[in-house]
Write a protein that holds these residues in place. Sequence first.
Motif, PDB file in Angstrom:
ATOM      1  N   LEU A 111      49.655  10.529  -5.524  1.00 35.64           N
ATOM      2  CA  LEU A 111      50.896  11.007  -6.146  1.00 35.64           C
ATOM      3  C   LEU A 111      52.020   9.986  -6.010  1.00 35.64           C
ATOM      4  O   LEU A 111      52.787   9.757  -6.948  1.00 35.64           O
ATOM      5  CB  LEU A 111      51.342  12.319  -5.498  1.00 35.64           C
ATOM      6  N   ARG A 112      52.128   9.374  -4.825  1.00 35.46           N
ATOM      7  CA  ARG A 112      53.177   8.371  -4.604  1.00 35.46           C
ATOM      8  C   ARG A 112      53.018   7.203  -5.573  1.00 35.46           C
ATOM      9  O   ARG A 112      53.975   6.772  -6.211  1.00 35.46           O
ATOM     10  CB  ARG A 112      53.143   7.843  -3.166  1.00 35.46           C
ATOM     11  N   THR A 113      51.810   6.701  -5.689  1.00 32.73           N
ATOM     12  CA  THR A 113      51.538   5.576  -6.574  1.00 32.73           C
ATOM     13  C   THR A 113      51.865   5.936  -8.019  1.00 32.73           C
ATOM     14  O   THR A 113      52.509   5.160  -8.733  1.00 32.73           O
ATOM     15  CB  THR A 113      50.062   5.141  -6.453  1.00 32.73           C
ATOM     16  N   LYS A 114      51.455   7.112  -8.437  1.00 35.40           N
ATOM     17  CA  LYS A 114      51.717   7.575  -9.803  1.00 35.40           C
ATOM     18  C   LYS A 114      53.222   7.661 -10.074  1.00 35.40           C
ATOM     19  O   LYS A 114      53.675   7.415 -11.188  1.00 35.40           O
ATOM     20  CB  LYS A 114      51.069   8.950 -10.008  1.00 35.40           C
ATOM     21  N   ASN A 115      53.992   7.990  -9.042  1.00 36.80           N
ATOM     22  CA  ASN A 115      55.444   8.141  -9.203  1.00 36.80           C
ATOM     23  C   ASN A 115      56.225   6.874  -8.846  1.00 36.80           C
ATOM     24  O   ASN A 115      57.447   6.894  -8.776  1.00 36.80           O
ATOM     25  CB  ASN A 115      55.935   9.338  -8.392  1.00 36.80           C
ATOM     26  N   ARG A 116      55.516   5.782  -8.573  1.00 38.83           N
ATOM     27  CA  ARG A 116      56.087   4.433  -8.418  1.00 38.83           C
ATOM     28  C   ARG A 116      57.044   4.268  -7.240  1.00 38.83           C
ATOM     29  O   ARG A 116      58.093   3.629  -7.373  1.00 38.83           O
ATOM     30  CB  ARG A 116      56.741   4.000  -9.718  1.00 38.83           C
ATOM     31  N   PHE A 117      56.685   4.806  -6.098  1.00 37.04           N
ATOM     32  CA  PHE A 117      57.441   4.534  -4.874  1.00 37.04           C
ATOM     33  C   PHE A 117      56.678   3.481  -4.094  1.00 37.04           C
ATOM     34  O   PHE A 117      55.452   3.508  -4.021  1.00 37.04           O
ATOM     35  CB  PHE A 117      57.631   5.814  -4.053  1.00 37.04           C
ATOM     36  N   SER A 118      57.400   2.559  -3.475  1.00 34.08           N
ATOM     37  CA  SER A 118      56.738   1.428  -2.818  1.00 34.08           C
ATOM     38  C   SER A 118      56.368   1.696  -1.371  1.00 34.08           C
ATOM     39  O   SER A 118      55.403   1.141  -0.868  1.00 34.08           O
ATOM     40  CB  SER A 118      57.617   0.181  -2.906  1.00 34.08           C
ATOM     41  N   GLY A 119      57.144   2.524  -0.656  1.00 36.85           N
ATOM     42  CA  GLY A 119      56.878   2.784   0.750  1.00 36.85           C
ATOM     43  C   GLY A 119      56.544   4.241   0.998  1.00 36.85           C
ATOM     44  O   GLY A 119      56.930   5.125   0.221  1.00 36.85           O
ATOM     45  N   SER A 120      55.841   4.478   2.106  1.00 35.68           N
ATOM     46  CA  SER A 120      55.460   5.864   2.408  1.00 35.68           C
ATOM     47  C   SER A 120      55.153   6.043   3.886  1.00 35.68           C
ATOM     48  O   SER A 120      54.832   5.078   4.594  1.00 35.68           O
ATOM     49  CB  SER A 120      54.229   6.274   1.602  1.00 35.68           C
ATOM     50  N   PHE A 121      55.271   7.278   4.321  1.00 34.02           N
ATOM     51  CA  PHE A 121      54.849   7.688   5.660  1.00 34.02           C
ATOM     52  C   PHE A 121      54.454   9.151   5.565  1.00 34.02           C
ATOM     53  O   PHE A 121      55.088   9.931   4.841  1.00 34.02           O
ATOM     54  CB  PHE A 121      55.976   7.518   6.688  1.00 34.02           C
ATOM     55  N   TYR A 122      53.403   9.535   6.314  1.00 33.70           N
ATOM     56  CA  TYR A 122      52.881  10.896   6.220  1.00 33.70           C
ATOM     57  C   TYR A 122      52.621  11.501   7.588  1.00 33.70           C
ATOM     58  O   TYR A 122      52.238  10.799   8.522  1.00 33.70           O
ATOM     59  CB  TYR A 122      51.551  10.908   5.442  1.00 33.70           C
ATOM     60  N   VAL A 123      52.797  12.796   7.656  1.00 32.73           N
ATOM     61  CA  VAL A 123      52.290  13.614   8.754  1.00 32.73           C
ATOM     62  C   VAL A 123      51.332  14.579   8.069  1.00 32.73           C
ATOM     63  O   VAL A 123      51.755  15.426   7.269  1.00 32.73           O
ATOM     64  CB  VAL A 123      53.416  14.374   9.498  1.00 32.73           C
ATOM     65  N   ASP A 124      50.041  14.395   8.323  1.00 36.36           N
ATOM     66  CA  ASP A 124      49.026  15.189   7.633  1.00 36.36           C
ATOM     67  C   ASP A 124      49.158  16.675   7.900  1.00 36.36           C
ATOM     68  O   ASP A 124      49.591  17.095   8.981  1.00 36.36           O
ATOM     69  CB  ASP A 124      47.616  14.744   8.045  1.00 36.36           C
ATOM     70  N   ALA A 125      48.755  17.444   6.908  1.00 38.51           N
ATOM     71  CA  ALA A 125      48.691  18.901   7.050  1.00 38.51           C
ATOM     72  C   ALA A 125      47.663  19.243   8.112  1.00 38.51           C
ATOM     73  O   ALA A 125      46.727  18.485   8.376  1.00 38.51           O
ATOM     74  CB  ALA A 125      48.299  19.529   5.717  1.00 38.51           C
ATOM     75  N   ARG A 126      47.855  20.403   8.748  1.00 34.78           N
ATOM     76  CA  ARG A 126      46.877  20.933   9.705  1.00 34.78           C
ATOM     77  C   ARG A 126      46.165  22.072   9.009  1.00 34.78           C
ATOM     78  O   ARG A 126      46.735  23.146   8.833  1.00 34.78           O
ATOM     79  CB  ARG A 126      47.562  21.441  10.962  1.00 34.78           C
ATOM     80  N   GLY A 127      44.940  21.794   8.585  1.00 35.27           N
ATOM     81  CA  GLY A 127      44.228  22.802   7.800  1.00 35.27           C
ATOM     82  C   GLY A 127      44.965  23.002   6.496  1.00 35.27           C
ATOM     83  O   GLY A 127      45.218  22.062   5.761  1.00 35.27           O
ATOM     84  N   ALA A 131      48.109  24.218   6.390  1.00 30.09           N
ATOM     85  CA  ALA A 131      49.503  24.428   6.760  1.00 30.09           C
ATOM     86  C   ALA A 131      50.211  23.096   6.971  1.00 30.09           C
ATOM     87  O   ALA A 131      49.585  22.078   7.258  1.00 30.09           O
ATOM     88  CB  ALA A 131      49.586  25.273   8.030  1.00 30.09           C
ATOM     89  N   CYS A 132      51.517  23.123   6.837  1.00 32.66           N
ATOM     90  CA  CYS A 132      52.407  21.999   7.138  1.00 32.66           C
ATOM     91  C   CYS A 132      52.165  20.819   6.214  1.00 32.66           C
ATOM     92  O   CYS A 132      51.822  20.974   5.066  1.00 32.66           O
ATOM     93  CB  CYS A 132      52.316  21.596   8.601  1.00 32.66           C
ATOM     94  N   GLY A 133      52.362  19.635   6.743  1.00 28.86           N
ATOM     95  CA  GLY A 133      52.230  18.396   5.994  1.00 28.86           C
ATOM     96  C   GLY A 133      53.580  17.884   5.538  1.00 28.86           C
ATOM     97  O   GLY A 133      54.359  18.611   4.924  1.00 28.86           O
ATOM     98  N   LEU A 134      53.876  16.622   5.876  1.00 24.77           N
ATOM     99  CA  LEU A 134      55.130  15.982   5.489  1.00 24.77           C
ATOM    100  C   LEU A 134      54.824  14.669   4.778  1.00 24.77           C
ATOM    101  O   LEU A 134      53.876  13.967   5.143  1.00 24.77           O
ATOM    102  CB  LEU A 134      55.993  15.677   6.721  1.00 24.77           C
ATOM    103  N   ALA A 135      55.640  14.335   3.781  1.00 29.14           N
ATOM    104  CA  ALA A 135      55.516  13.059   3.081  1.00 29.14           C
ATOM    105  C   ALA A 135      56.906  12.478   2.889  1.00 29.14           C
ATOM    106  O   ALA A 135      57.842  13.200   2.540  1.00 29.14           O
ATOM    107  CB  ALA A 135      54.848  13.255   1.724  1.00 29.14           C
ATOM    108  N   LEU A 136      57.031  11.189   3.139  1.00 31.86           N
ATOM    109  CA  LEU A 136      58.284  10.479   2.921  1.00 31.86           C
ATOM    110  C   LEU A 136      57.971   9.253   2.066  1.00 31.86           C
ATOM    111  O   LEU A 136      57.114   8.451   2.431  1.00 31.86           O
ATOM    112  CB  LEU A 136      58.896  10.054   4.262  1.00 31.86           C
ATOM    113  N   TRP A 137      58.643   9.141   0.926  1.00 26.91           N
ATOM    114  CA  TRP A 137      58.470   8.004   0.010  1.00 26.91           C
ATOM    115  C   TRP A 137      59.812   7.333  -0.193  1.00 26.91           C
ATOM    116  O   TRP A 137      60.849   7.991  -0.186  1.00 26.91           O
ATOM    117  CB  TRP A 137      57.963   8.466  -1.353  1.00 26.91           C
TER     118      TRP A 137
END
Length: 181
Positions: free
Chosen positions: A47-63, A65-71
């Motif tokens: 999704l990040r690549t498709k939306n043309r953001f150059s940087g990223s960091f993730y906290v994976d979902a647990r099962g 639930a949750c999950g964080l993405a920063l672009w």
Amino acid sequence: MAFVAWNARGLGNSNSHRALRDTLTKFNPCIVFLSETKKKQKYLERLRTKNRFSGSFYVDARGLACGLALWWTEDISVTILKDSTNFIDTLIVVNGEEPWQCTFIYGPPHTAEKQQFWRDFHCLRQDTTNKWCVIGDVNIVVDQSEKEGGNPVINSQAKCFLDFMDVAGMIELPIKGGMYT
């Protein structure tokens, strides 16, 4: 400088992808924070690549639930200072200006976890002398006028959050967009 913070409540279907794309087109943000993605890094990277953001960091979902993405875009320098299930703490530099701290937050949805979270979160403020901004979903409603339907506001949670803001010297900035975001 525009930021988008969105509690996605899952990014697993074409409707959510379209809503994300439309929001990004409308606001043209330099930083995007997605909470409650319910997805792993590999999926979110597409999704990040498709939306043309150059940087990223993730906290994976647990099962499921949750999950964080920063672009972020290439003109922004982002250093990750600390992360957890509920936040990504960063140092941001724009155009070589003075760095400032930004914490992207998804507060715990369960009452039993909230007080400890605010105690732990307060330590982030104590560890910095930088200007500090907190963006995201704290999962607390402080006044009945901020919600429609459902259970009434839990005053003890609201007080804990308001006390945290007071001690940390924080103010709430007005939102732009939907009232119930």
